[in-house]
Scaffold this motif. Structure first.
Motif, PDB file in Angstrom:
ATOM      1  N   GLU B 166     -30.749  57.003 -22.579  1.00  0.00           N
ATOM      2  CA  GLU B 166     -29.332  57.325 -22.801  1.00  0.00           C
ATOM      3  C   GLU B 166     -29.254  58.442 -23.831  1.00  0.00           C
ATOM      4  O   GLU B 166     -29.842  58.367 -24.893  1.00  0.00           O
ATOM      5  N   LYS B 167     -28.483  59.508 -23.528  1.00  0.00           N
ATOM      6  CA  LYS B 167     -28.476  60.635 -24.447  1.00  0.00           C
ATOM      7  C   LYS B 167     -27.618  60.393 -25.676  1.00  0.00           C
ATOM      8  O   LYS B 167     -27.826  60.997 -26.725  1.00  0.00           O
ATOM      9  N   GLU B 168     -26.615  59.486 -25.576  1.00  0.00           N
ATOM     10  CA  GLU B 168     -25.769  59.168 -26.738  1.00  0.00           C
ATOM     11  C   GLU B 168     -26.499  58.160 -27.629  1.00  0.00           C
ATOM     12  O   GLU B 168     -27.440  57.503 -27.182  1.00  0.00           O
ATOM     13  N   PRO B 169     -26.013  58.010 -28.865  1.00  0.00           N
ATOM     14  CA  PRO B 169     -26.638  57.008 -29.747  1.00  0.00           C
ATOM     15  C   PRO B 169     -26.315  55.561 -29.359  1.00  0.00           C
ATOM     16  O   PRO B 169     -26.917  54.625 -29.874  1.00  0.00           O
ATOM     17  N   GLU B 170     -25.332  55.386 -28.461  1.00  0.00           N
ATOM     18  CA  GLU B 170     -24.945  54.034 -28.055  1.00  0.00           C
ATOM     19  C   GLU B 170     -24.991  53.886 -26.554  1.00  0.00           C
ATOM     20  O   GLU B 170     -24.700  54.837 -25.819  1.00  0.00           O
ATOM     21  N   LEU B 171     -25.279  52.678 -26.096  1.00  0.00           N
ATOM     22  CA  LEU B 171     -25.166  52.411 -24.660  1.00  0.00           C
ATOM     23  C   LEU B 171     -23.684  52.219 -24.336  1.00  0.00           C
ATOM     24  O   LEU B 171     -22.889  51.893 -25.213  1.00  0.00           O
ATOM     25  N   GLY B 172     -23.343  52.407 -23.072  1.00  0.00           N
ATOM     26  CA  GLY B 172     -21.979  52.087 -22.657  1.00  0.00           C
ATOM     27  C   GLY B 172     -21.278  53.168 -21.869  1.00  0.00           C
ATOM     28  O   GLY B 172     -20.422  52.869 -21.034  1.00  0.00           O
ATOM     29  N   GLY B 173     -21.604  54.412 -22.150  1.00  0.00           N
ATOM     30  CA  GLY B 173     -21.006  55.487 -21.364  1.00  0.00           C
ATOM     31  C   GLY B 173     -19.486  55.531 -21.442  1.00  0.00           C
ATOM     32  O   GLY B 173     -18.891  55.258 -22.476  1.00  0.00           O
ATOM     33  N   MET B 174     -18.872  55.853 -20.328  1.00  0.00           N
ATOM     34  CA  MET B 174     -17.425  56.044 -20.257  1.00  0.00           C
ATOM     35  C   MET B 174     -16.662  54.782 -20.636  1.00  0.00           C
ATOM     36  O   MET B 174     -15.603  54.847 -21.272  1.00  0.00           O
ATOM     37  N   LEU B 175     -17.185  53.626 -20.273  1.00  0.00           N
ATOM     38  CA  LEU B 175     -16.444  52.389 -20.507  1.00  0.00           C
ATOM     39  C   LEU B 175     -16.158  52.128 -21.983  1.00  0.00           C
ATOM     40  O   LEU B 175     -15.220  51.427 -22.328  1.00  0.00           O
ATOM     41  N   ARG B 176     -16.966  52.734 -22.854  1.00  0.00           N
ATOM     42  CA  ARG B 176     -16.725  52.557 -24.284  1.00  0.00           C
ATOM     43  C   ARG B 176     -15.358  53.082 -24.681  1.00  0.00           C
ATOM     44  O   ARG B 176     -14.765  52.634 -25.659  1.00  0.00           O
ATOM     45  N   HIS B 177     -14.896  54.103 -23.954  1.00  0.00           N
ATOM     46  CA  HIS B 177     -13.647  54.758 -24.327  1.00  0.00           C
ATOM     47  C   HIS B 177     -12.443  54.210 -23.575  1.00  0.00           C
ATOM     48  O   HIS B 177     -11.312  54.614 -23.813  1.00  0.00           O
ATOM     49  N   ASN B 236     -44.366  59.996 -23.180  1.00  0.00           N
ATOM     50  CA  ASN B 236     -44.649  60.221 -21.757  1.00  0.00           C
ATOM     51  C   ASN B 236     -44.881  58.895 -21.068  1.00  0.00           C
ATOM     52  O   ASN B 236     -45.547  58.014 -21.606  1.00  0.00           O
ATOM     53  N   PHE B 237     -44.329  58.770 -19.880  1.00  0.00           N
ATOM     54  CA  PHE B 237     -44.529  57.542 -19.121  1.00  0.00           C
ATOM     55  C   PHE B 237     -44.768  57.873 -17.670  1.00  0.00           C
ATOM     56  O   PHE B 237     -44.327  58.902 -17.183  1.00  0.00           O
ATOM     57  N   ARG B 238     -45.436  56.928 -16.970  1.00  0.00           N
ATOM     58  CA  ARG B 238     -45.528  57.065 -15.520  1.00  0.00           C
ATOM     59  C   ARG B 238     -44.612  56.016 -14.921  1.00  0.00           C
ATOM     60  O   ARG B 238     -44.661  54.847 -15.302  1.00  0.00           O
ATOM     61  N   VAL B 239     -43.744  56.440 -13.999  1.00  0.00           N
ATOM     62  CA  VAL B 239     -42.866  55.491 -13.322  1.00  0.00           C
ATOM     63  C   VAL B 239     -42.978  55.680 -11.808  1.00  0.00           C
ATOM     64  O   VAL B 239     -43.424  56.728 -11.344  1.00  0.00           O
ATOM     65  N   GLY B 240     -42.569  54.654 -11.102  1.00  0.00           N
ATOM     66  CA  GLY B 240     -42.632  54.711  -9.648  1.00  0.00           C
ATOM     67  C   GLY B 240     -41.377  55.306  -9.035  1.00  0.00           C
ATOM     68  O   GLY B 240     -41.424  55.967  -7.997  1.00  0.00           O
ATOM     69  N   THR B 241     -40.245  55.057  -9.684  1.00  0.00           N
ATOM     70  CA  THR B 241     -38.969  55.515  -9.127  1.00  0.00           C
ATOM     71  C   THR B 241     -38.058  56.009 -10.251  1.00  0.00           C
ATOM     72  O   THR B 241     -38.255  55.664 -11.407  1.00  0.00           O
ATOM     73  N   ILE B 242     -37.079  56.817  -9.862  1.00  0.00           N
ATOM     74  CA  ILE B 242     -36.138  57.354 -10.841  1.00  0.00           C
ATOM     75  C   ILE B 242     -34.705  57.159 -10.352  1.00  0.00           C
ATOM     76  O   ILE B 242     -34.414  57.422  -9.180  1.00  0.00           O
ATOM     77  N   ILE B 243     -33.843  56.698 -11.240  1.00  0.00           N
ATOM     78  CA  ILE B 243     -32.440  56.512 -10.874  1.00  0.00           C
ATOM     79  C   ILE B 243     -31.561  57.391 -11.754  1.00  0.00           C
ATOM     80  O   ILE B 243     -31.664  57.353 -12.979  1.00  0.00           O
ATOM     81  N   VAL B 244     -30.727  58.183 -11.110  1.00  0.00           N
ATOM     82  CA  VAL B 244     -29.812  59.048 -11.850  1.00  0.00           C
ATOM     83  C   VAL B 244     -28.469  58.328 -11.961  1.00  0.00           C
ATOM     84  O   VAL B 244     -27.845  58.011 -10.944  1.00  0.00           O
ATOM     85  N   ALA B 245     -28.072  58.044 -13.203  1.00  0.00           N
ATOM     86  CA  ALA B 245     -26.811  57.321 -13.418  1.00  0.00           C
ATOM     87  C   ALA B 245     -26.115  57.972 -14.603  1.00  0.00           C
ATOM     88  O   ALA B 245     -25.683  57.307 -15.540  1.00  0.00           O
ATOM     89  N   THR B 246     -26.024  59.295 -14.538  1.00  0.00           N
ATOM     90  CA  THR B 246     -25.593  60.059 -15.704  1.00  0.00           C
ATOM     91  C   THR B 246     -24.089  60.177 -15.871  1.00  0.00           C
ATOM     92  O   THR B 246     -23.619  60.786 -16.826  1.00  0.00           O
ATOM     93  N   GLY B 247     -23.324  59.602 -14.954  1.00  0.00           N
ATOM     94  CA  GLY B 247     -21.880  59.594 -15.132  1.00  0.00           C
ATOM     95  C   GLY B 247     -21.234  60.956 -14.987  1.00  0.00           C
ATOM     96  O   GLY B 247     -21.771  61.874 -14.376  1.00  0.00           O
ATOM     97  N   ALA B 248     -20.033  61.058 -15.581  1.00  0.00           N
ATOM     98  CA  ALA B 248     -19.270  62.302 -15.450  1.00  0.00           C
ATOM     99  C   ALA B 248     -18.425  62.522 -16.688  1.00  0.00           C
ATOM    100  O   ALA B 248     -18.278  61.643 -17.533  1.00  0.00           O
TER     101      ALA B 248
END
Lengths: 435, 557, 258
Positions: B166-177, B236-248
């Motif tokens: 998460e790029k912000e210091p807090e989880l929650g995204g738009m719903l925080r507001h 650095n990490f190795r992952v099997g899949t990537i999910i984009v959930a970056t909102g708007a």
């Protein structure tokens, strides 16, 4: 296989198929129960899909075949769920396989039987405007491609039996009861159409050239009763003006349902564009109230229909449709809310867009599974915001239109959601042994 | 060579015995028989028998279209010890007997040609192995809002490791507001906290706040990802899949309707925050303008889906707090779709909210009025008259728009943005939450504007999609893939741009390399390569040309 | 005896091949002349395949794919479109009629359309008559033309142009500048002209050493233009001076190998 690592999916439309494929692809066993002889659902009946104008059966058929071929999916077509007991992780299910009177192991789908069958009846797949034989597959790309005898209309002349070189016809076949143990259930029963005869002012059933949208879709389809040629059913003429009436039965407080079916503005736009493609000389009017353009690509689709294809949108819902009984031509009367006058317009064909309603049979399914339904007949989600595919019964999930009105992409995404939840519940349930 | 009668479907028109005999005259055909139904269990046994008895190393079935039974016959060959890619079908039903029912002689000749073509290809077929790769049972979820967290929890509960960035210091995204969420009117923070509290203690979820994804290399099952924290820390990490959930983001309507010119013109988003903080002072008359900066003729042509319901919800909240306040909603088409939202329109009307429809061609105007108030001038499209409303609070409903930094992320992941700026899925209808690139998925408002319920559905959806490769642990793909001859390749890069799946990359030597597991085998690269350095397994140039020459009755030199 | 055209069709698995299947399933009749080759995508069709097929005596070639926007592999058919466009321009420079090649979009549900198109094309080819390359004695000039065309379609320059066309027009060139379709077409047309002539020259001087004057007579081209081509071809190692007769150099072909 442990009892808990399998899932029952009820409904073989696009949502049911997607949920089945997701679950099967990750190693769970799936039983896909479908009450008609073939999976495919509504999408198989469509000519094209909005807003991409993809050929519907072209994008659907590979998925249908995948369901058929997948080693983890058992298709139980022409079957109905009768009883479910138990709880998440261990449900006991009783399914009735209706007799097709065809030995599925032997039938190769070659079609020689249907060629010779003397009985012709209206075809459900074509919404009654086309015909099929009493021994039939619902449509050429049906999966499984096995014939079915329509007991009600069969003359028992046994001509099919004599013609079948694989000896697949078995007129003594009995219904079969299948017992299953599954860890979770996904319900994807889709929708049916509002009975527009309740809106008698539009003359459906009385006037030959008033059609409902799904009938019209079959007319437009290359695989439909007219081979995709746009013709009036009453006299075979090519129409010069077609009018769509939106919201027949939707968003209505009396004589209908209060909700918005969410797909009709868009599919009417799609059919309008198809008309203009087939017959550039034919005018198209769409009579609407509020244009629902909320989805991805929807507004652009409507703009293209207006600017590139000349489809005319009129913000008015006609009060009535009248017929000239000599010609079959129709007249619509409406109040033009932009200009504030009452107008009439003649049309060769009127297409009614009926409300898409949850199936009446959902009540029964609800009783069998213990699910709550809302006043419209949709299955109630546990929490519309945070648990949209869960229900009041742990281990039973819902997706697609039977959960709430939605289009194909939303049904597909929600089907995956139900699959995720089913897989989660199975992963978290203690596993049980099958006896 | 197994030639099917298919009952009378083929046998009734094509002279199958004649074709069986003809087949024996073709090069390399050592055995030829006719079957009543080759796809029946009897027919399949005969194939296995024939393979064993005649030591066949290529098998052809001349019958119906490969599109249905090819997998069945291939499996049969494998069972008898013949690699499935050494099997070929000749379509003498759909493409012959059924289409030429009134010309049996010509149909028979055509069937012979089709069989000859199949033999020409079959002779050149090579066995193929289907490449397998391991899949790391871990997922990267980019974005810690309601969508990201829902996907993370669902995957974690299924036993997978999740890196939630998460790029912000807090989880929650738009719903925080947000204040209250329709249609249940639950408090956004309440709903959100439940989920944040579930994420925190979850042993399978590793949360990285104030962090962005810097680099992604690799392919499905084997993505090598680099993160960077605000303080410079990297990992650095190795992952099997990537999910984009970056909102708007919410669009700021600078220059529209007096926004930033007048203090009392605010966005719907701002109103939401005022209501949340209890900071809304009693307005006398609120005017909400829908479609501000949305459904435009050019630019943001899309409908942002949630603004009508948000306006209705906030209008009702305002009326609840201040019953005497007048609320107007100026709209073009009210997007009250679905099961419950129509009711809200009725409810709002019942509670005295006034609705004025306006047309795209005649948008409202907001000008300064008397005493610090504003005058909203609008052409009422239903009454067909100009209406003037004095207002002390104008609320502009603006659309959701893509984040500014999405372009960078789209390049890091090599996934596309669509015409509206939101991420572009693999297939609009049937693969709405997959990207064309295997192993990467998208959900929530990063995909397109939607509300909480719809975001959660999509988030659960991607949890299912991503779980598939991770649950099976090893992926096997079709062998019909492209391969580059490194010696011939001159590094022009044409194939790299042409491949719609990003399956080809230039390696350290500047030479093209195909990642077989990502390649879908379309062959476009093979047909385009300027150096003819790419060959397509199972559909090689030689095999295709051999079929063409066989069609003309010519043998390959 | 009536002329029965020999038609070869390259069809994509997901749309056109399925459309042809449906025509059969629906028992829609069409002429028996076509022989279908199944490919995964119409994008697999290399112009060289079509030229090889024509050179071996096919009277007509059909290439069929999904409607734009429907391609199972996203955009393969859009690449096909550009390749066939280039191919037809190339064939137009030979003595063979470009109408013998036809590109059509047929979806999996368009069985009727498939049958219609095959019927139409077969009749069109019947009217056109047999290909000059059919039979025991193919027309040697046209055959040479076609072999030159095949070599041209197989050469680096045209292939890289066609391959990069869509990307350049949609996204601009490496400098971020817009490239218009007209601009691109001009470049492509010049390239087709030049490379085709060069390959023709190559085939001619492969048979016997020839002078610029002789070549310009046979090709009906300005000697200056021919000389320019010779210079390029020498640099590429395609030709070399075989001998000089008086003041006239005669050029011969070098084996261009790998």
């Amino acid at each position: 296989m442990e009892a808990s690592k399998s899932v029952l999916v009820i409904g073989g439309g696009i949502a049911g198929m997607q949920a089945s494929l997701d679950l099967a692809s990750r190693g769970l066993k799936v039983y896909l129960a479908e009450k008609t002889p073939s999976i495919g659902g509504r999408m198989a009946q469509l000519d094209k899909t909005f807003p991409t104008m993809d050929c519907s059966i072209c994008i659907l058929a590979p998925k249908m075949i995948e369901c058929f071929r997948h080693p983890n999916i058992t298709l139980l077509t022409y079957s109905e769920v009768q009883e479910v007991s138990g709880s998440a992780g261990n449900f006991t299910v009783k399914i009735l396989k209706k007799p097709r009177f065809i030995n599925e192991e032997k039938c190769t789908g070659c079609g020689v039987c249907a060629q010779h069958c003397p009985v012709e009846v209206p075809n459900e797949f074509d919404m009654g405007i086309g015909v099929r034989k009493a021994i039939y597959v619902p449509f050429p790309q049906a999966v499984p491609l096995k014939y079915t005898v329509d007991e009600e209309n069969c003359l028992k002349c046994r001509l099919c039996q004599r013609m079948c070189q694989a000896e697949a016809v078995d007129l003594n076949q009995k219904p079969e009861v299948v017992h299953l143990n599954v860890g979770a259930v996904v319900v994807a029963t889709g929708f049916e159409l509002f009975d527009v005869q309740r809106r008698s002012e539009y003359g459906y059933g009385k006037y030959q050239n008033v059609l409902i949208s799904l009938e019209f879709e079959r007319l437009l389809s290359a695989s439909g009763p007219t081979g995709g040629h746009l013709l009036r059913l009453s006299d075979g003429r090519i129409p010069k003006r077609i009018a769509f009436i939106q919201c027949v039965g939707s968003r209505s407080l009396k004589g209908g349902v209060s909700f918005c079916s969410s797909a009709c503005c868009m599919y009417a736009t799609k059919e309008a564009i198809l008309i203009r493609e087939h017959e550039p000389e034919c005018e198209v009017y769409i009579f609407y109230n509020e244009l629902k353009v909320f989805g991805k690509g929807f507004q652009d689709f409507v703009t293209r229909a207006q600017n590139d294809w000349g489809v005319k949108y009129v913000r008015a819902l006609p009060g009535e449709v009248l017929e000239d009984s000599k010609t079959g031509d129709l007249t619509l009367w409406y109040e033009d809310t932009r200009e504030n006058v009452t107008k009439s317009i003649k049309a060769d064909i009127v297409v009614l867009c009926p409300a898409l309603v949850p199936r009446a049979a959902n009540k029964e399914v609800g009783v069998i599974l213990g699910l709550e339904l809302d006043e419209h007949g949709f299955f109630k989600p546990k929490d519309s915001l945070f648990a949209p595919v869960d229900t009041n019964v742990l281990g039973v999930f819902i997706c697609g239109y039977c959960q709430s009105p939605k289009d194909i992409p939303e049904s597909v995404a929600q089907a995956s959601a139900a699959a995720a939840r089913a897989a989660e519940v199975i992963a978290l349930s203690p596993s049980k042994e099958v006896h | 060579m197994f030639i099917c009668h298919c009952g009378i479907n083929i046998g009734g028109i094509v002279n199958v015995p004649e074709v069986v005999k003809y087949a024996m005259t073709l090069p390399n055909v050592v055995y030829s028989e006719g079957n009543l139904y080759t796809c029946s269990s009897e027919g399949l046994s005969k194939i296995k028998e024939g393979i064993g008895k005649y030591n066949l190393n290529r098998v052809i079935v001349a019958s119906c279209t490969p599109r249905t039974h090819e997998p069945l016959f291939r499996a049969t060959c494998e069972e008898a010890g013949v690699n499935k890619y050494l099997f070929e079908m000749a379509n003498i039903r759909e493409h012959c007997s059924w289409a030429h029912m009134h010309e049996p002689d010509k149909a028979t000749e055509k069937a012979k040609d089709i069989v000859r073509m199949a033999v020409a290809k079959a002779r050149l077929l090579k066995p193929q192995e289907e490449p397998e790769i391991d899949v790391a049972p871990s997922a990267l979820v980019i974005g810690g809002g309601i969508s990201g967290m829902t996907a993370a929890l669902c995957l974690a509960d299924q036993g997978f490791k999740v890196y939630l960035v998460e790029k912000e210091p807090e989880l929650g995204g738009m719903l925080r507001h947000l204040h209250k969420l329709y249609p249940t009117m639950v408090d956004a923070s309440e709903g959100l906290n439940k989920i944040v509290e579930a994420v925190k203690p979850n042993k399978n979820i590793e949360v990285w706040k104030s962090t962005v994804v810097k680099q992604v290399k690799g392919f499905i099952g084997n993505f090598d990802v680099s993160f960077q924290r605000e303080n410079g820390e990297t990992a650095n990490f190795r992952v099997g899949t990537i999910i984009v959930a970056t909102g708007a983001d919410v669009f700021e309507p600078v220059g529209m309707y007096g926004y930033e010119k007048y203090d009392n013109v605010i966005t719907q988003f701002k109103l939401e925050q005022l209501l949340k903080g209890g900071q809304l002072e009693k307005p006398e008359r609120v005017v909400m303008i829908q479609c501000t900066g949305a459904r435009e003729e050019k630019g943001r042509t899309y409908c942002s889906r949630i603004c009508c319901m948000t306006a209705l919800k906030n209008a009702l909240l305002v009326k609840e707090s201040y019953p005497e306040t007048d609320v107007y909603i100026l709209f073009r088409d009210l997007q009250t779709y679905g099961k419950e939202y129509e009711e809200w329109h009725r409810m709002a009307q019942d509670r005295g909210v006034k609705f004025i429809k306006y047309a795209l061609e005649k948008p409202p105007e907001v000008v300064a009025g008397n005493n610090g108030k504003l005058t909203v001038d609008v052409y009422h499209a239903l009454l067909n008259e100009q209406v003037q409303i004095e207002s002390d609070l104008v609320v502009l409903s603006t659309p959701l728009v893509q984040h500014e930094d999405a372009k960078e992320l789209s390049q890091i992941l090599k996934v596309p943005l669509g015409p509206d700026g939101f991420f572009f899925e693999a297939h609009v209808k049937l693969r709405p939450i997959d990207f064309a690139t295997d192993g990467i998925y998208v959900c929530g408002t990063a995909h397109s504007p939607k509300d909480t319920a719809e975001s959660v559905s999509q988030a659960l959806g991607v949890a299912s999609r991503a779980a598939i490769p991770m649950a099976v642990k090893r992926l096997r793909t079709e062998a019909i893939t492209a391969t580059v001859d490194e010696i011939l390749c001159s590094g022009c890069g044409t194939c790299v741009t042409i491949c719609p799946y990003g399956a080809i990359e230039k390696d350290e030597k500047g030479v093209a390399r195909v990642t077989a597991v990502v390649c879908k085998g379309c062959g476009t690269c093979g047909a385009s390569c300027p150096e003819k350095a790419i060959s397509m397994r199972h559909f090689t140039d030689e095999q295709v040309v051999a079929q063409a020459l066989a069609a003309l009755g010519r043998a390959v030199a | 005896m009536t002329f029965e055209p020999r038609i070869v069709g390259f069809l994509c698995n997901w749309c056109s091949y399925a459309g042809a299947d449906l025509a059969g399933v629906s028992r829609i009749s069409y002429p028996t002349n076509i022989r279908i080759i199944r490919l995964m995508c119409s994008g697999r069709v290399d112009p060289v395949f079509v030229l090889e097929t024509l050179a071996n005596g096919a009277d007509g070639v059909m290439v069929m794919g999904c409607h734009p926007g429907d391609c199972h592999y996203v955009e393969g058919n859009l690449q096909t479109e550009r390749k066939i466009k280039m191919l037809k321009k190339l064939i137009a420079r030979t003595g063979l009629e470009p109408e013998r090649v036809r590109l059509e979009w047929v979806s999996a549900s368009e069985g009727g359309r498939f049958a219609e198109l095959v019927k139409e094309f077969t009749n069109q080819i019947k009217a056109l008559g047999p290909s000059p390359l059919v039979g025991e004695k193919p027309d040697p000039n046209i055959l040479e033309d076609l072999l030159a065309a095949k070599a041209t379609a197989g050469d680096f320059r045209l292939r890289v142009l066609v391959g990069k066309e869509k990307g350049m027009i949609d996204d601009g060139n490496v400098y971020g500048e817009e490239v218009s379709q007209e601009e691109f077409d001009k470049t492509m047309d010049e390239a087709i002209d030049a490379e085709y002539v060069r390959n023709k020259i190559y085939l001619m001087v492969r048979k016997e050493p020839l002078s610029v004057k002789e070549l310009s007579k046979r090709l009906d081209l300005d000697p200056q233009a021919v000389l320019r081509h010779m210079v390029v071809m020498r640099r590429r190692g395609m030709v070399t001076v075989d001998r000089i007769e008086g003041t006239t150099p005669l050029y011969a072909a070098l084996e261009v190998g790998r």
